[in-house]
Design a protein around this motif. Sequence first.
Motif, PDB file in Angstrom:
ATOM      1  N   SER A 119      23.578  46.154  10.664  1.00  0.00           N
ATOM      2  CA  SER A 119      24.324  46.500  11.685  1.00  0.00           C
ATOM      3  C   SER A 119      25.109  47.290  11.399  1.00  0.00           C
ATOM      4  O   SER A 119      25.791  47.352   9.888  1.00  0.00           O
ATOM      5  N   TRP A 133      15.360  49.430   5.241  1.00  0.00           N
ATOM      6  CA  TRP A 133      16.453  49.289   4.366  1.00  0.00           C
ATOM      7  C   TRP A 133      16.624  49.162   2.868  1.00  0.00           C
ATOM      8  O   TRP A 133      15.729  47.854   2.658  1.00  0.00           O
ATOM      9  N   ILE A 177      27.043  42.697   3.721  1.00  0.00           N
ATOM     10  CA  ILE A 177      26.747  44.377   4.466  1.00  0.00           C
ATOM     11  C   ILE A 177      25.659  44.611   6.128  1.00  0.00           C
ATOM     12  O   ILE A 177      26.534  45.316   6.915  1.00  0.00           O
ATOM     13  N   GLY A 178      24.434  43.856   5.698  1.00  0.00           N
ATOM     14  CA  GLY A 178      23.741  43.994   6.611  1.00  0.00           C
ATOM     15  C   GLY A 178      24.039  43.502   7.685  1.00  0.00           C
ATOM     16  O   GLY A 178      23.858  44.367   8.906  1.00  0.00           O
ATOM     17  N   LEU A 179      24.816  42.526   8.089  1.00  0.00           N
ATOM     18  CA  LEU A 179      25.262  41.752   8.947  1.00  0.00           C
ATOM     19  C   LEU A 179      26.580  42.702   9.552  1.00  0.00           C
ATOM     20  O   LEU A 179      27.190  42.005  10.591  1.00  0.00           O
ATOM     21  N   GLY A 180      26.742  43.711   8.612  1.00  0.00           N
ATOM     22  CA  GLY A 180      28.758  44.701   9.262  1.00  0.00           C
ATOM     23  C   GLY A 180      29.347  44.223   8.004  1.00  0.00           C
ATOM     24  O   GLY A 180      30.875  44.792   9.469  1.00  0.00           O
ATOM     25  N   ASN A 238      26.030  51.293   8.795  1.00  0.00           N
ATOM     26  CA  ASN A 238      24.574  51.973   8.298  1.00  0.00           C
ATOM     27  C   ASN A 238      23.174  51.927   9.237  1.00  0.00           C
ATOM     28  O   ASN A 238      21.935  51.842   8.624  1.00  0.00           O
ATOM     29  N   TRP A 270      16.975  45.477   1.245  1.00  0.00           N
ATOM     30  CA  TRP A 270      15.614  44.359   1.090  1.00  0.00           C
ATOM     31  C   TRP A 270      15.361  44.737  -0.180  1.00  0.00           C
ATOM     32  O   TRP A 270      15.350  42.944  -0.308  1.00  0.00           O
ATOM     33  N   ILE A 305      23.342  40.677   2.288  1.00  0.00           N
ATOM     34  CA  ILE A 305      22.882  39.910   3.345  1.00  0.00           C
ATOM     35  C   ILE A 305      24.455  40.674   4.415  1.00  0.00           C
ATOM     36  O   ILE A 305      24.394  41.168   5.788  1.00  0.00           O
ATOM     37  N   ILE A 322      19.780  43.269  10.923  1.00  0.00           N
ATOM     38  CA  ILE A 322      19.628  43.662   9.520  1.00  0.00           C
ATOM     39  C   ILE A 322      18.992  45.693   9.804  1.00  0.00           C
ATOM     40  O   ILE A 322      18.092  45.562   9.724  1.00  0.00           O
ATOM     41  N   ILE A 326      23.379  38.095  -3.801  1.00  0.00           N
ATOM     42  CA  ILE A 326      22.204  38.087  -2.046  1.00  0.00           C
ATOM     43  C   ILE A 326      23.480  38.482  -0.882  1.00  0.00           C
ATOM     44  O   ILE A 326      23.168  39.151  -0.190  1.00  0.00           O
ATOM     45  N   VAL A 384      30.247  50.409   2.276  1.00  0.00           N
ATOM     46  CA  VAL A 384      29.322  50.719   1.424  1.00  0.00           C
ATOM     47  C   VAL A 384      28.137  50.929   2.081  1.00  0.00           C
ATOM     48  O   VAL A 384      28.332  50.526   3.034  1.00  0.00           O
ATOM     49  N   THR A 385      27.342  52.030   1.840  1.00  0.00           N
ATOM     50  CA  THR A 385      26.423  52.614   2.548  1.00  0.00           C
ATOM     51  C   THR A 385      25.230  52.090   1.456  1.00  0.00           C
ATOM     52  O   THR A 385      25.486  52.376   0.802  1.00  0.00           O
ATOM     53  N   ILE A 386      24.058  51.498   2.833  1.00  0.00           N
ATOM     54  CA  ILE A 386      23.042  51.468   2.219  1.00  0.00           C
ATOM     55  C   ILE A 386      21.591  52.125   2.578  1.00  0.00           C
ATOM     56  O   ILE A 386      21.807  51.204   4.443  1.00  0.00           O
ATOM     57  N   PRO A 387      21.564  53.072   2.358  1.00  0.00           N
ATOM     58  CA  PRO A 387      20.353  53.687   3.626  1.00  0.00           C
ATOM     59  C   PRO A 387      19.058  53.150   3.523  1.00  0.00           C
ATOM     60  O   PRO A 387      18.863  52.198   2.674  1.00  0.00           O
ATOM     61  N   PRO A 388      18.498  53.861   4.509  1.00  0.00           N
ATOM     62  CA  PRO A 388      16.919  53.054   4.605  1.00  0.00           C
ATOM     63  C   PRO A 388      16.470  54.190   3.413  1.00  0.00           C
ATOM     64  O   PRO A 388      16.752  55.344   2.720  1.00  0.00           O
TER      65      PRO A 388
END
Lengths: 308, 152
Positions: free
Chosen positions: B30, A129, A188-191, B134, A132, A186, B28, A182, A116-120
């Motif tokens: 990453s 981002w 996804i954010g961590l990869g 990302n 958030w 998070i 984050i 959540i 999944v792409t979560i763009p800024p």
Amino acid sequence: MRRAIPAEIEADLRRAVRLEWWTIAWMISIITLIGLAMGSSQAMKTAWVEDVLSLIPSLVFLLAVHFERKAPTERFPYGYHRVNSLAFLVAAVALSVMGTVLLVESGLSLIRAEHVTIPPVQILGKDIWLGWLMVAALAYSTVPPVILGRMKLPLARRLQDEVLHTDALMQKADWMTGLAGIAGIIGIGLGYWWADAVAAGIISFSILHDGITALRIAVAELADGAPRELGSTRLEEEGEALKARLLELYPGAQVRLRDSGRFIMAQVCGASSPGAVDLDSLWPGKPERSWRFAQLSFAPRETEDFSA
Amino acid sequence: MAGQRSAAVMNRFFLLATALLVAGCDAIPSDPDGTLDRVRGERLFRVGLIASHTPPPDGAGNLLQRLSRATGAKAAVERGPAEALLTRLEEGDLDLVLGEFAEQSPWAAQVTLSDPILANGPIVLAAAARNGENAWIALIHREARAVASAAE
């Protein structure tokens, strides 16, 4: 049959109606926020669908109360108490179907290993981002339902209202789906690409679970089951006690009870009607709940023994 | 009882979330496949340029320069047809594809497109990256926007 809405529950019922209107207003604000931040996250999409679906019990309740107040007519001589159960069945089917669809969808995106792409996004000239914003929207979405659910639960018990009860329980548990969402974002954010689909799976499972619970309750009532406890398939103590009391009064007769909306209807077979009966005086439970005993009818003995 | 416990869990959770928010802004987002780290480590990123232009439009060169400066890596550019390059991007053989896309390009679901670098009617110059990377995508978005606003 007594009057459509007993005086004892009039105030609670009005309060429940007010709370349901508040629920709809808060949920619309949540649906809007989650929708704006949704992006292409499966977990966000599932959380959004869940929030939209959680409007159904509120709407069903308001609709049912509206019908319940109507007096019986020539075309509906028993009144409209069971509109409630009918609407509840529809809501339960909707929940189950959506839960299944979303569960399959999140399973598929796991199998396909969709990343999944979560763009800024740009807000006031600054890059932030989108994840958030998703987390913020999900955190917001956990608060109002939990408070509303807690407020509705005691009302549902006093009103003996399945729809309101299910609604309150679902909302009380709503913070867990927000939390799962959540964690997915998070993750996804961590990869961890799979975090989103796993979170979506957890949320859709909770939708399906709610749907199946509601389905069992609605079916029991529509099939003229004996009175059940709220939110459960267990037989209810008040009902059992009433049945024992009636058997005591009419020895040798057959007694059967059924739920009709929030009321209990009793039928005694094989005893003759004593004329006017004070239903309140027969109620074995707490006097403030005697309004539930709404009808006592007498009929000839049936050949089949159902009291066993 | 259960209510108190769930309130305590929620409190702890929000504390954790805040801590992550403060500590994690750099970590984050990453990349699941580590594109940005690899680009920085190998000092190289692999670019596919869709071969509809000779020479390539200015915006494309500007974007590659800015990405080089931001990562300390060199761009290894190759040219080719769109389908071939985008398929290789999806498979992870390329890090970036530069080219002209329709604004409603069907590729937008398969790969992640940046905002337009140069807009010329319904066809825009944009950069495509592999879905889900990302951190790398965030960098491309930022630099593509910078190029676009410098061109205005």
